[in-house]
Scaffold this active site. Structure first.
Site, PDB file in Angstrom:
ATOM      1  N   GLY A   4     -15.432   3.678   3.631  1.00  0.00           N
ATOM      2  CA  GLY A   4     -14.249   4.458   3.279  1.00  0.00           C
ATOM      3  C   GLY A   4     -13.557   3.960   2.022  1.00  0.00           C
ATOM      4  CD  GLN A   5     -14.719  -0.001  -2.699  1.00  0.00           C
ATOM      5  OE1 GLN A   5     -15.885  -0.195  -2.354  1.00  0.00           O
ATOM      6  NE2 GLN A   5     -14.155  -0.629  -3.711  1.00  0.00           N
ATOM      7  CB  SER A   6     -10.416   5.672  -1.473  1.00  0.00           C
ATOM      8  OG  SER A   6      -9.310   4.822  -1.276  1.00  0.00           O
ATOM      9  CG  HIS A  63      -6.765  -2.853   2.914  1.00  0.00           C
ATOM     10  ND1 HIS A  63      -6.029  -1.694   2.798  1.00  0.00           N
ATOM     11  CD2 HIS A  63      -7.952  -2.605   2.318  1.00  0.00           C
ATOM     12  CE1 HIS A  63      -6.751  -0.773   2.171  1.00  0.00           C
ATOM     13  NE2 HIS A  63      -7.925  -1.294   1.865  1.00  0.00           N
ATOM     14  CG  HIS A 113      -8.717  -2.895  -2.634  1.00  0.00           C
ATOM     15  ND1 HIS A 113      -9.629  -2.129  -3.325  1.00  0.00           N
ATOM     16  CD2 HIS A 113      -8.492  -2.255  -1.470  1.00  0.00           C
ATOM     17  CE1 HIS A 113      -9.948  -1.063  -2.614  1.00  0.00           C
ATOM     18  NE2 HIS A 113      -9.280  -1.122  -1.462  1.00  0.00           N
ATOM     19  CG  ASP A 125      -2.041   0.988   1.111  1.00  0.00           C
ATOM     20  OD1 ASP A 125      -3.192   0.557   0.948  1.00  0.00           O
ATOM     21  OD2 ASP A 125      -1.774   2.213   1.179  1.00  0.00           O
ATOM     22  CB  ILE A 126       0.686   4.326  -2.048  1.00  0.00           C
ATOM     23  CG1 ILE A 126       1.724   5.263  -2.612  1.00  0.00           C
ATOM     24  CG2 ILE A 126      -0.578   5.077  -1.649  1.00  0.00           C
ATOM     25  CD1 ILE A 126       1.335   5.893  -3.948  1.00  0.00           C
ATOM     26  CG  ASN A 178     -12.525  -0.478   3.433  1.00  0.00           C
ATOM     27  OD1 ASN A 178     -12.973  -0.859   4.512  1.00  0.00           O
ATOM     28  ND2 ASN A 178     -11.344   0.104   3.327  1.00  0.00           N
TER      29      ASN A 178
HETATM   30  P1  DGP Z   1      -9.655   1.516   0.232  1.00  0.00           P
HETATM   31  O1  DGP Z   1      -9.844   2.687   1.166  1.00  0.00           O
HETATM   32  O2  DGP Z   1     -10.054   0.221   0.888  1.00  0.00           O
HETATM   33  O3  DGP Z   1     -10.298   1.733  -1.100  1.00  0.00           O
HETATM   34  O4  DGP Z   1      -8.084   1.397   0.035  1.00  0.00           O
HETATM   35  C1  DGP Z   1      -7.385   1.896  -1.047  1.00  0.00           C
HETATM   36  C2  DGP Z   1      -5.930   1.840  -0.691  1.00  0.00           C
HETATM   37  O5  DGP Z   1      -5.173   1.989  -1.878  1.00  0.00           O
HETATM   38  C3  DGP Z   1      -5.440   2.925   0.265  1.00  0.00           C
HETATM   39  O6  DGP Z   1      -4.963   2.304   1.446  1.00  0.00           O
HETATM   40  C4  DGP Z   1      -4.321   3.623  -0.453  1.00  0.00           C
HETATM   41  C5  DGP Z   1      -3.990   2.668  -1.590  1.00  0.00           C
HETATM   42  N1  DGP Z   1      -3.561   3.310  -2.820  1.00  0.00           N
HETATM   43  C6  DGP Z   1      -4.212   4.294  -3.499  1.00  0.00           C
HETATM   44  N2  DGP Z   1      -3.540   4.614  -4.625  1.00  0.00           N
HETATM   45  C7  DGP Z   1      -2.456   3.787  -4.663  1.00  0.00           C
HETATM   46  C8  DGP Z   1      -1.387   3.626  -5.590  1.00  0.00           C
HETATM   47  O7  DGP Z   1      -1.275   4.293  -6.620  1.00  0.00           O
HETATM   48  N3  DGP Z   1      -0.455   2.675  -5.303  1.00  0.00           N
HETATM   49  C9  DGP Z   1      -0.547   1.904  -4.171  1.00  0.00           C
HETATM   50  N4  DGP Z   1       0.410   1.005  -3.963  1.00  0.00           N
HETATM   51  N5  DGP Z   1      -1.545   2.027  -3.279  1.00  0.00           N
HETATM   52  C10 DGP Z   1      -2.483   2.963  -3.521  1.00  0.00           C
END
Ligand code: DGP
Length: 128
Positions: free
Chosen positions: A98-100, A107, A105, A34-35, A92
């Site tokens: 809070g799904q973004s 975690h 996916h 995760d970033i 999520n």
């Molecule tokens: P969610 O809130 O469950 O939709 O989690 C999305 C996650 O994705 C969040 O923890 C940050 C991660 N994320 C968003 N953009 C990127 C990206 O470009 N690269 C990576 N590795 N993670 C990302």
């Protein structure tokens, strides 16, 4: 929930258009760090297919993809050395979760004691 958006960030990672710190890949799943890590180990696992969230994945994915994906999640957690210490899985779905990113996916969180109180999770807001 709205339909799948082809240019979401995880779709672009899957197509190789954006980089990621890859942890694992097979025919069913891709996993990467995760970033914005919220735990010492914070890995995302995404299926190889266009599914918005868990509900979409469960309803529409072929059974072999569902099995392959979840076996990959378990294998990745084991390969990360988390089996004996333990780990948390989070998926999520939708606005209140809070799904973004709207490509399904999971975690994988590990490497520290996880709080049971969800208001103590990083970034959590204690709203009703
Ligand atoms: P969610 O809130 O469950 O939709 O989690 C999305 C996650 O994705 C969040 O923890 C940050 C991660 N994320 C968003 N953009 C990127 C990206 O470009 N690269 C990576 N590795 N993670 C990302």
């Amino acid at each position: 929930m709205s339909s799948y958006e082809q240019n979401n960030v995880f779709a672009r990672i899957l197509r190789g258009e954006l980089p990621c710190k890859k942890v694992y890949e097979d025919e069913f799943a891709l996993a990467f760090h995760d970033i914005n890590p919220l735990a010492p180990v914070h890995v995302l696992v995404i299926p190889k297919g266009e599914y918005v969230s868990n509900a979409d994945f469960a309803a529409a994915a072929p059974p072999e993809l569902i099995v392959g994906f979840w076996r990959a999640v378990a294998k990745i957690a084991k390969d990360l050395g988390l089996d004996s210490s333990g780990y948390r899985l989070v998926a999520n779905h939708g606005a209140q979760s809070g799904q973004s990113v709207f490509h399904f996916h999971v975690h994988i969180f590990g490497g520290k004691m996880m709080p049971h109180d969800m208001t103590k999770l990083p970034g959590a807001a204690a709203k009703g």
